[in-house]
Enzyme design. Structure first.
Site, PDB file in Angstrom:
ATOM      1  N   ASP A  91      -7.883   4.298  -3.869  1.00  0.00           N
ATOM      2  CA  ASP A  91      -7.025   3.302  -3.226  1.00  0.00           C
ATOM      3  C   ASP A  91      -6.631   2.253  -4.254  1.00  0.00           C
ATOM      4  O   ASP A  91      -7.475   1.502  -4.742  1.00  0.00           O
ATOM      5  CB  ASP A  91      -7.758   2.652  -2.053  1.00  0.00           C
ATOM      6  CG  ASP A  91      -6.824   1.969  -1.067  1.00  0.00           C
ATOM      7  OD1 ASP A  91      -5.771   1.481  -1.500  1.00  0.00           O
ATOM      8  OD2 ASP A  91      -7.160   1.922   0.128  1.00  0.00           O
ATOM      9  N   CYS A  98       0.801  -1.225   0.000  1.00  0.00           N
ATOM     10  CA  CYS A  98       0.000   0.000   0.000  1.00  0.00           C
ATOM     11  C   CYS A  98       0.831   1.272   0.000  1.00  0.00           C
ATOM     12  O   CYS A  98       0.547   2.213  -0.757  1.00  0.00           O
ATOM     13  CB  CYS A  98      -0.976   0.008   1.169  1.00  0.00           C
ATOM     14  SG  CYS A  98      -0.216   0.185   2.815  1.00  0.00           S
ATOM     15  N   HIS A 119      -2.094   1.195   7.024  1.00  0.00           N
ATOM     16  CA  HIS A 119      -2.451   1.331   5.606  1.00  0.00           C
ATOM     17  C   HIS A 119      -2.500   2.809   5.253  1.00  0.00           C
ATOM     18  O   HIS A 119      -2.797   3.648   6.108  1.00  0.00           O
ATOM     19  CB  HIS A 119      -3.826   0.682   5.366  1.00  0.00           C
ATOM     20  CG  HIS A 119      -4.329   0.799   3.959  1.00  0.00           C
ATOM     21  ND1 HIS A 119      -3.682   0.242   2.889  1.00  0.00           N
ATOM     22  CD2 HIS A 119      -5.435   1.417   3.449  1.00  0.00           C
ATOM     23  CE1 HIS A 119      -4.360   0.502   1.780  1.00  0.00           C
ATOM     24  NE2 HIS A 119      -5.421   1.227   2.095  1.00  0.00           N
TER      25      HIS A 119
END
Length: 274
Positions: free
Chosen positions: A136, A81, A119
């Site tokens: 995302d 991420c 994250h």
């Protein structure tokens, strides 16, 4: 949200932006609007794999925008991420989107929250008056399209029904088909804030990234994933698993399905406890 951090300078040169767009198969948008954001996220998800290979190849992970972009565009790799959303934020800013980094904690087994800065996700504002949006490209199997941050009703996506729900201390829980995915802190962050989280996930024996070896990418009709020596393809909801034999087959799978060329396959390295 009134608290804002200064936007980083647009460090990507026009040639690098063009190379990034070419890599993901996207045209340069005429306006930084919601339609363009949706297309860019979809292209990124279907081109750039979610993978943790650097951890098991003994490679360093540097949270600097230029290096993250180079890893994707020049090295034809993916990342987890911090890398994927860090690079994507740099591309979006260079295209005129207003981007804020947000930290989130992922819900694990039993509903337990992960570590702080578990994250990173992106709050994106567009020029067409819609949004703000949660973009995302670094959560693996997740929403294909950006989600409207200020909407509390269900939002339909090809990957499920998503909904934001109010959480303690002004946070938001993101639910997918009724199951909590992560808790989002709406205060703006910078990339350097995530160094401790990235260090934890690449070194701790409690991190699922050190305990697993994964490379995964969205496809037009499903998903393709390589877990260790197991190749998993899902096409229109039908899942198929194939155990790969030797290193040659594994290297070919990385090349053919993810565009990643390696001289040797990564070997899972689990840190010692205590």
């Amino acid at each position: 949200m009134n608290e804002e951090l200064p936007q980083p300078s647009r460090t990507l040169a026009p040639a690098r932006v063009d190379a990034y767009l070419e890599h993901i198969g996207a045209a340069r948008p005429t306006l930084p609007d919601a339609e363009a954001l949706r297309e860019l996220q979809l292209r990124h998800l279907t081109t750039v794999p979610f993978e943790n290979l650097s951890i098991h190849l003994g490679q360093d992970i540097v949270l600097e925008e230029g290096k993250l972009v180079d890893k994707i565009v020049t090295d034809c790799r993916g990342g987890f991420c911090y890398e994927l959303n860090g690079a994507f934020a740099s591309l979006l800013r260079a295209l005129g989107f207003r981007v804020t980094l947000l930290q989130a904690r992922v819900f694990g087994d039993g509903g337990h929250l992960g570590v702080p800065y578990d994250h990173v996700a992106l709050r994106v504002e567009t020029d067409d008056g819609t949004g703000p949006w949660l973009a995302d490209v670094g959560f693996g199997d997740h929403a294909l399209h950006p989600l409207q941050l200020d909407v509390r009703t269900e939002q339909d996506d090809p990957c499920g029904r998503f909904r934001f729900r109010e959480a303690p201390q002004g946070d938001l829980d993101l639910l997918r088909d009724g199951s909590r995915q992560f808790r989002l802190d709406l205060r703006p962050r910078v990339l350097a804030d995530f160094r401790a989280g990235a260090w934890y996930h690449r070194t701790s024996p409690d991190s699922h990234f050190t305990r697993s070896l994964i490379c995964s990418r969205r496809t037009e009709d499903g998903r393709v994933t390589l877990r260790d020596h197991t190749l998993i393809t899902t096409v229109r909801g039908v899942r198929h698993e194939e155990e790969l034999g030797d290193d040659t087959e594994v290297l070919a799978a990385y090349r053919d399905h993810f565009g990643i060329v390696l001289t040797q396959p990564p070997t899972r390295r689990v840190p010692l406890t205590g």
